[in-house]
Design a protein around this motif. Structure first.
Motif, mmCIF file in Angstrom:
data_model
loop_
_atom_site.group_PDB
_atom_site.id
_atom_site.type_symbol
_atom_site.label_atom_id
_atom_site.label_comp_id
_atom_site.label_asym_id
_atom_site.label_seq_id
_atom_site.Cartn_x
_atom_site.Cartn_y
_atom_site.Cartn_z
ATOM 1 N N LEU A 101 24.257 -25.619 -42.467
ATOM 2 C CA LEU A 101 24.641 -26.735 -41.608
ATOM 3 C C LEU A 101 25.461 -26.289 -40.402
ATOM 4 C CD1 LEU A 101 25.531 -29.443 -44.277
ATOM 5 C CD2 LEU A 101 23.507 -29.318 -42.824
ATOM 6 N N TYR A 109 18.616 -32.604 -37.980
ATOM 7 C CA TYR A 109 19.365 -33.861 -37.940
ATOM 8 C C TYR A 109 18.477 -35.089 -37.741
ATOM 9 C CZ TYR A 109 23.720 -31.269 -38.051
ATOM 10 O OH TYR A 109 24.758 -30.455 -38.426
ATOM 11 N N GLY A 113 18.290 -38.039 -40.542
ATOM 12 C CA GLY A 113 18.514 -39.435 -40.169
ATOM 13 C C GLY A 113 17.416 -40.347 -40.682
#
Length: 201
Positions: A101, A109, A113
């Motif tokens: 990360l 990302y 999401g």
């Protein structure tokens, strides 16, 4: 000064010069005395024995606590041996996740999401039942993750399918043993009842 030095040298030389001493004709030379025969070197025989000191209240208390705690300490060591690899694995997973990360790929990302939104949508759709609140978010997140990571999803589905098949097979075998065991007991009881009736007649 030369005289003093000569006298000192002569006395030193005389000290190093050895001479033999002869005994008189009538006396025999005596043999040497052993070290054990001299009273200075002999030790009286000792009769020693170890006496266990009496245990005090503190020592007895500590011994009692040790005996009481021994099963728990051995159990704790067993639990520690079983849990330690799992904890080490979790720590390693956390470190790997942190490293990933810290510098993720560019599409990570947005994908996370979409998967998270699928889980929230599943919570919104699962009103009323607790089972729905468990199944809908998990299912929608699994579908979203499988769209982005199809190879990993196929691997997980295969391994979980094999595990479910094994569990179902074990359950089937257990139920079959239970049913056949009860049927055998019923037949044994049925055979015993007529024989007891015949004995009464």
């Amino acid at each position: 000064m030369y005289k003093v030095g000569g006298i000192a040298g002569l006395s030193g030389a005389l000290g190093l010069w050895s001479a033999s001493v002869l005994a008189a004709e009538g006396e025999k030379p005596s043999e040497g005395i052993g070290i054990d025969e001299l009273s200075l070197y002999t030790t009286p025989p000792q009769n020693l024995r170890y006496v266990e000191p009496e245990r005090g209240q503190v020592e007895e208390g500590v011994a009692t606590v040790r005996k009481l705690a021994e099963p728990y300490t051995s159990w704790g060591q067993g639990v520690y041996g079983a849990v330690k690899p799992k904890v080490d694995g979790a720590v390693q997973f956390g470190q790997d996740s942190y490293t990933y990360l810290k510098n993720p790929p560019s599409e990570f990302y947005p994908r996370a999401g979409v998967i998270g939104f699928a889980g929230i949508l599943g919570l919104f759709l699962a009103r009323g039942s607790r089972l729905k609140k468990l199944v809908y978010p998990t299912g929608l997140m699994a579908v979203g993750a499988s769209l982005y990571y199809p190879q990993q999803a196929a691997t997980i589905a295969k391994s979980s399918g094999d595990a479910l098949y094994d569990w179902a097979l074990q359950g089937y075998v257990a139920v079959e043993k239970l049913v056949t065991g009860k049927a055998a007991q019923k037949t044994e009881k049925a055979e015993e009842k007529p024989s007891s009736g015949e004995a009464a007649a």
